[in-house]
Design a protein around this motif. Sequence first.
Motif, mmCIF file in Angstrom:
data_model
loop_
_atom_site.group_PDB
_atom_site.id
_atom_site.type_symbol
_atom_site.label_atom_id
_atom_site.label_comp_id
_atom_site.label_asym_id
_atom_site.label_seq_id
_atom_site.Cartn_x
_atom_site.Cartn_y
_atom_site.Cartn_z
ATOM 1 N N GLN A 79 0.855 -1.184 0.000
ATOM 2 C CA GLN A 79 0.000 0.000 0.000
ATOM 3 C C GLN A 79 0.890 1.232 0.000
ATOM 4 O OE1 GLN A 79 -2.749 -0.082 3.271
ATOM 5 N NE2 GLN A 79 -3.511 -2.133 2.786
ATOM 6 N N ASP A 80 0.735 2.073 -1.005
ATOM 7 C CA ASP A 80 1.555 3.276 -1.154
ATOM 8 C C ASP A 80 0.816 4.452 -0.524
ATOM 9 O OD1 ASP A 80 3.236 5.297 -1.900
ATOM 10 O OD2 ASP A 80 3.278 4.789 -4.024
ATOM 11 N N THR A 81 1.304 4.955 0.612
ATOM 12 C CA THR A 81 0.647 6.043 1.331
ATOM 13 C C THR A 81 1.627 7.192 1.540
ATOM 14 O OG1 THR A 81 1.245 5.442 3.604
ATOM 15 C CG2 THR A 81 -0.602 4.234 2.604
ATOM 16 N N GLU A 82 1.113 8.321 2.014
ATOM 17 C CA GLU A 82 1.985 9.464 2.301
ATOM 18 C C GLU A 82 2.982 9.145 3.405
ATOM 19 O OE1 GLU A 82 -0.263 12.922 3.160
ATOM 20 O OE2 GLU A 82 -1.141 13.086 1.146
ATOM 21 N N ARG A 103 6.009 -1.051 7.912
ATOM 22 C CA ARG A 103 6.165 0.176 7.135
ATOM 23 C C ARG A 103 7.569 0.202 6.551
ATOM 24 N NH1 ARG A 103 5.672 6.140 9.739
ATOM 25 N NH2 ARG A 103 7.910 5.865 10.044
#
Length: 276
Positions: A258-261, A275
């Motif tokens: 999952q690509d998140t900020e 992470r």
Amino acid sequence: MSFHKLPTKHIDQLSLNVSNLDQSITFYREMLGMKLLEQSERQAVFTFDGKNPILTIEQPNDVKPLDRRKTGLFHVAYLVPTRADLANVVYHFWRNQLPVQGASDHRVSEALYLADPDGNGIEIYRDRDPEEWKWQGNEVVMDTIPLDIQGLLKERTEEGWDGFTSDSMIGHIHLQVDDLKDVQPFYEKLGFDVVAKYGPQALFMSDNRYHHHIGLNVWNSRGGTKRDDHEVGLNWYSIKMTEGDRHHVKESFGEQVQDTEAGYFLEDPAGITIRI
């Protein structure tokens, strides 16, 4: 070789659920000597150097107690720079009659074991010089024997324990998983090598021949399930790696990432969130 600086992959942060935020802040700040970096109504962030987060604790609504049969954290291990630092920690705990669960010599390191008020496991340790470590092929020789407390205490300083120094760090993380055969290939794909095996019970993995950055065991959790979001325990931990290694992880794991900020997130086969 620095085992906790890039390009070596290493653990640099984690997030835990706790049942009582104020109680846990008191424990981590006043008993362990971490520095409080940020605080809100439901969250607190701790640091060693006053700048970089090390530990985030959160108190969820309707929080449930720790279930030791589920997968998640076995302990997080905080590495202090010198034997004198560890001696000061041991004397601090003895003088203040703080509960300790164990004290061991592992040949490669010396360690003190305890838990936070919710039972989240903690190790505080110092490494022996890597030149003193013994290897049998690609496996490091480790053991668990009683810590020489009297000999250690001779190393303590007059200043005593005044909290973690700015060059303290997360040395490794030890996880409890449901099945070692499932998780080993996952962590190998992340770029960690097996450096110690203990039959079907536990294995240790690392980058660049550290004695271990990640421990994995099934002692309490064989066949266990993933913890609920509202339960006490590990929310996620962070592996610091180079941009090249991060790109490789994203390419290798594809839609699992999952690509998140806040970074890339993925779950290991035991349901533990990482992470990157």
